[in-house]
Design a protein around this motif. Sequence first.
Motif, PDB file in Angstrom:
ATOM      1  N   ALA A   1     -57.959  58.622   8.516  1.00 54.92           N
ATOM      2  CA  ALA A   1     -57.850  59.160   7.157  1.00 54.92           C
ATOM      3  C   ALA A   1     -56.395  59.507   6.830  1.00 54.92           C
ATOM      4  CB  ALA A   1     -58.734  60.397   7.013  1.00 54.92           C
TER       5      ALA A   1
ATOM      6  N   ALA B   1     -55.503  67.137   2.380  1.00 56.60           N
ATOM      7  CA  ALA B   1     -54.985  67.551   1.072  1.00 56.60           C
ATOM      8  C   ALA B   1     -54.083  68.778   1.198  1.00 56.60           C
ATOM      9  CB  ALA B   1     -56.146  67.840   0.118  1.00 56.60           C
TER      10      ALA B   1
ATOM     11  N   ALA C   1     -54.133  57.947   3.865  1.00 56.34           N
ATOM     12  CA  ALA C   1     -53.538  58.810   2.838  1.00 56.34           C
ATOM     13  C   ALA C   1     -52.059  58.470   2.633  1.00 56.34           C
ATOM     14  CB  ALA C   1     -53.700  60.283   3.220  1.00 56.34           C
TER      15      ALA C   1
ATOM     16  N   VAL D   1     -66.604  64.632   6.652  1.00 59.06           N
ATOM     17  CA  VAL D   1     -65.731  63.988   5.655  1.00 59.06           C
ATOM     18  C   VAL D   1     -65.058  65.048   4.794  1.00 59.06           C
ATOM     19  CG1 VAL D   1     -65.699  62.516   3.611  1.00 59.06           C
ATOM     20  CG2 VAL D   1     -67.007  61.824   5.633  1.00 59.06           C
ATOM     21  N   ARG D   2     -65.804  66.045   4.319  1.00 58.80           N
ATOM     22  CA  ARG D   2     -65.230  67.081   3.460  1.00 58.80           C
ATOM     23  C   ARG D   2     -64.173  67.885   4.206  1.00 58.80           C
ATOM     24  NH1 ARG D   2     -70.655  67.330   1.785  1.00 58.80           N
ATOM     25  NH2 ARG D   2     -71.083  69.000   3.299  1.00 58.80           N
TER      26      ARG D   2
ATOM     27  N   LEU E   1     -60.388  58.947  -0.317  1.00 56.99           N
ATOM     28  CA  LEU E   1     -60.494  59.186   1.121  1.00 56.99           C
ATOM     29  C   LEU E   1     -61.943  59.475   1.523  1.00 56.99           C
ATOM     30  CD1 LEU E   1     -57.387  61.356   2.152  1.00 56.99           C
ATOM     31  CD2 LEU E   1     -57.928  59.004   2.786  1.00 56.99           C
ATOM     32  N   SER E   2     -62.665  60.197   0.683  1.00 57.73           N
ATOM     33  CA  SER E   2     -64.067  60.488   0.985  1.00 57.73           C
ATOM     34  C   SER E   2     -64.889  59.200   1.058  1.00 57.73           C
ATOM     35  CB  SER E   2     -64.644  61.423  -0.088  1.00 57.73           C
ATOM     36  OG  SER E   2     -63.955  62.656  -0.108  1.00 57.73           O
TER      37      SER E   2
ATOM     38  N   VAL F   1     -60.930  65.605   4.637  1.00 58.63           N
ATOM     39  CA  VAL F   1     -60.241  65.368   3.363  1.00 58.63           C
ATOM     40  C   VAL F   1     -59.550  66.637   2.889  1.00 58.63           C
ATOM     41  CG1 VAL F   1     -60.574  64.809   0.930  1.00 58.63           C
ATOM     42  CG2 VAL F   1     -61.730  63.466   2.697  1.00 58.63           C
ATOM     43  N   SER F   2     -60.211  67.779   3.034  1.00 61.25           N
ATOM     44  CA  SER F   2     -59.606  69.052   2.631  1.00 61.25           C
ATOM     45  C   SER F   2     -58.384  69.361   3.484  1.00 61.25           C
ATOM     46  CB  SER F   2     -60.645  70.170   2.747  1.00 61.25           C
ATOM     47  OG  SER F   2     -60.070  71.428   2.447  1.00 61.25           O
TER      48      SER F   2
ATOM     49  N   GLU G   1     -58.461  62.548  -2.854  1.00 58.97           N
ATOM     50  CA  GLU G   1     -59.627  63.097  -2.161  1.00 58.97           C
ATOM     51  C   GLU G   1     -60.862  62.217  -2.374  1.00 58.97           C
ATOM     52  OE1 GLU G   1     -60.119  67.097  -3.479  1.00 58.97           O
ATOM     53  OE2 GLU G   1     -58.157  67.764  -2.699  1.00 58.97           O
TER      54      GLU G   1
END
Length: 262
Positions: A208, A249, A212, A241-242, A227-228, A245-246, A224
């Motif tokens: 990921a 970010a 990015a 996944v959450r 990427l999800s 991604v968080s 986001e």
Amino acid sequence: MRDLSSGSDEAGLAPVRYLSEARSASSGVERSSARSARTTGPRFPQADETPRAAAPRSPDTADEPREAEPVTAEVSDATITSFSGISLGADEPANEPEVVERAVVEQRVLRALSRKALSEKEVRALIAENGLEGPEVEEIVDRLTDLRYVDDRTLAEELTRRLSEGKGQSKSAVGRALSARGIPGDIVSEALDEIDDGEERRVAFEIAEKRARQMGSLDAQTLERRLSGFLARRGYPGGLVRDIVSDIAKRRPSGAAGPRFR
């Protein structure tokens, strides 16, 4: 005395020719006939020509000798010889099924294994495709496993490493891939045990983060979302996944946001 050289006889007899004259005349007729035969040649009936029926024989000619008629022989399968020189007897089928030789099938399986590792199920299917059935199938599979040409456990371990670390697929996606190759469930479970939760998260975060960096011009919301979807397509669960991604970010520089895309 009569003059034999004269052309006629006073008593009405036919004129007499010398032997040399008779031979000359006969030779002339033969030469003329030969020239005619060479010129015209034998005559064959045309394709659209209707054969003429033989004239009926009268009672007066019933006892006369008749010309011998041509005899047509019937050709049976027993007299036919194939191009390979094998005679087809009366009790032999014309279309004999192809005999599958075990040695030929084994060579085909070995060539397939030299190109790609196969599971036991895939080897059985390949043997069946080549027309071999019955106990010989298991005999070939057992021989290949004894020689370590076919090993489901080794194949599962190699596929797990390649799909997880090399292609970044999730644990569940790897399990589905192994099952699709016909690897037994217990061997699949053993291979998946090598991927613990920490290892799965590490692999997911690495792919990921690399993705990015390729989307640096996107705004945070678009990044986001993309990427999800990228991680979900590789089979990672929604909670993981959450979190990833968080985390990515938050690590992104504040001035890196670019134009917004929908």
